[in-house]
Design an enzyme around this catalytic site. Structure first.
Site, PDB file in Angstrom:
ATOM      1  N   ASP A  13       0.809  -1.210   0.000  1.00 36.48           N
ATOM      2  CA  ASP A  13       0.000   0.000   0.000  1.00 36.48           C
ATOM      3  C   ASP A  13       0.850   1.271   0.000  1.00 36.48           C
ATOM      4  OD1 ASP A  13      -2.318  -1.479  -0.009  1.00 36.48           O
ATOM      5  OD2 ASP A  13      -2.650  -1.331   2.147  1.00 36.48           O
ATOM      6  N   ARG A  96       0.780   4.218  17.274  1.00 46.43           N
ATOM      7  CA  ARG A  96       0.314   5.242  16.343  1.00 46.43           C
ATOM      8  C   ARG A  96       0.557   6.677  16.810  1.00 46.43           C
ATOM      9  NH1 ARG A  96       1.354   1.426  13.572  1.00 46.43           N
ATOM     10  NH2 ARG A  96      -0.191   0.343  12.290  1.00 46.43           N
ATOM     11  N   SER A 177      -3.443  -9.597   7.123  1.00 47.40           N
ATOM     12  CA  SER A 177      -2.913  -8.251   7.331  1.00 47.40           C
ATOM     13  C   SER A 177      -2.274  -8.232   8.710  1.00 47.40           C
ATOM     14  CB  SER A 177      -4.042  -7.223   7.249  1.00 47.40           C
ATOM     15  OG  SER A 177      -3.565  -5.936   7.578  1.00 47.40           O
TER      16      SER A 177
END
Length: 392
Positions: A13, A96, A177
């Protein structure tokens, strides 16, 4: 030409995103965060850098953030006993806000006005990254190509990568994933989307199946000082080495697996498989340590705080005022969380079997039913009458 700082993983991606943005007249600068993705085995960051440059990046920043990740993100969550919906120890969620922090820093350094990521429109990470960036610098523009580009499938992305000579391994099928760091691994997609199917053996990356591990238990001792794990079996470790060592030990005994149908922030349910050997061992030991050192009211209230803390991390609100306020409360609870917990690791289970603390509130002479008993049982009658008075 506008500069954009891309959170780059080296996967399909984000590699396609580099070329996609360049084709639209952006200068793409990639940022790669090393959060211990190899779980002690190492990651080929040179290959990742080369891939980004071939895809069209003008520059690549690679930063080893493992120590900062552990000290400033993992450790506060451990002290808070933060677990989302009873099973998820928040490994991906904790990474994150740190990635967002450096996206902002690099944007300032490069005088860029845009940051980008490769998250999908149905995941949690898009929220965590964008909310964190927005808190740290509301003026930065955020773009998410995967949410609105023309590709409708992974196969179309592969065709695009081949057409543009982007060095992606397109022959090996990856049914899952995966996101991983030193605190744990998140796995989704593929056959896991069938809730009626047991996860196949190949879904797990580091932990042995509990049915195939040693028939003999492994005993270890974890020692804490003010809520911080310091020793394994009496030997001092720095936090990074301590976590890495426990990942190895736990994985060998099938510790840390979880299969969870969770409530995503965006409103859908998803099935996730997690592996977190060290996190599971440390959380078990830390909670047991607190059971000795915290009084009843504080311990019970902290359980409420732990739930809220986990939600804030999961929801991408690491930099929120409430989460920072809760950090102050959590830290205040840790002053006496000192001592040693002995754990039994056996066929996927992690069980506390012995405890000691200089601040232990357990008093044998009050708990015992033996001749050493010093508890005045005659006091119970009056206590019960006063306690039950409002309800009679």
């Amino acid at each position: 030409m506008k500069k954009v700082i891309l959170a780059y993983s080296g996967g399909l991606d984000t590699s396609c995103i580099v070329r996609w943005l360049k084709d639209r007249d952006y200068e793409v600068i990639c940022f790669v965060a090393d959060l211990g993705q190899g779980l002690g085995k190492g990651e080929d960051f040179q290959a990742i850098e080369e891939r980004a440059l071939v895809a069209g990046a003008s520059k690549v920043y690679i930063k080893d953030l493992q120590d900062e990740f552990i000290e400033d993100f993992v450790l506060p969550a451990l002290k808070a006993n933060a677990v989302y919906e009873g099973k998820y120890l928040l490994a991906t969620a904790l990474g994150r806000p740190l990635i967002a922090k450096y996206l902002v820093q690099i944007a300032h350094k490069e005088k860029a006005t845009i940051v980008a990521h490769g998250c999908t429109g149905k995941g949690n990470d898009q929220v965590r990254l964008e909310v964190s960036v927005g808190i740290l610098d509301p003026k930065l523009e955020i773009i998410a190509p995967v949410r609105n580009w023309e590709f409708k499938s992974r196969e179309e992305e592969i065709e695009y990568a081949i057409k543009n000579n982007i060095p992606i391994d397109v022959t090996k099928k990856k049914p899952y994933s995966v996101d991983r760091n030193i605190w744990g691994i998140s796995i989704e997609a593929g056959v896991l989307e069938n809730l009626e199917q047991e996860p196949p053996d190949d879904v797990y990356l580091i932990t042995k199946s509990p049915s195939n591990v040693s028939g003999y238990p492994k005993y270890i001792e974890i020692s804490f000082e003010e809520g911080v794990p310091k020793k394994i079996d009496g030997k001092n470790y720095k936090l990074k080495s301590l976590i890495s060592h426990l990942n190895e030990i736990g994985a060998l005994h099938g510790i840390g697996r979880a299969d969870l149908v969770e409530n995503r922030l965006v409103g859908i349910k998803s099935r996730e498989i997690y592996e977190a050997p060290a996190a599971t061992i440390l959380l078990t030991a830390h909670k047991e340590m607190e059971s000795l050192a915290l009084d009843r009211e504080l311990a019970h209230f902290k359980e409420i705080i732990s739930l809220k803390y986990a939600e804030l991390v999961y929801y991408g609100l690491w930099y929120s005022s409430l989460k920072m306020a809760l950090d102050g409360f959590v830290e205040a609870t840790q002053s006496r969380v000192t001592g040693t917990i002995r754990l039994k690791l056996f066929k996927g289970s992690c069980i506390p079997v012995a405890r000691s603390s200089p601040y232990s509130l357990y008093k044998k002479e009050l708990s015992t039913y033996g001749k050493e008993d010093k508890f005045d049982q005659k006091l119970a009658e009056g206590f019960i009458k006063v306690w039950g008075m409002p309800y009679r």
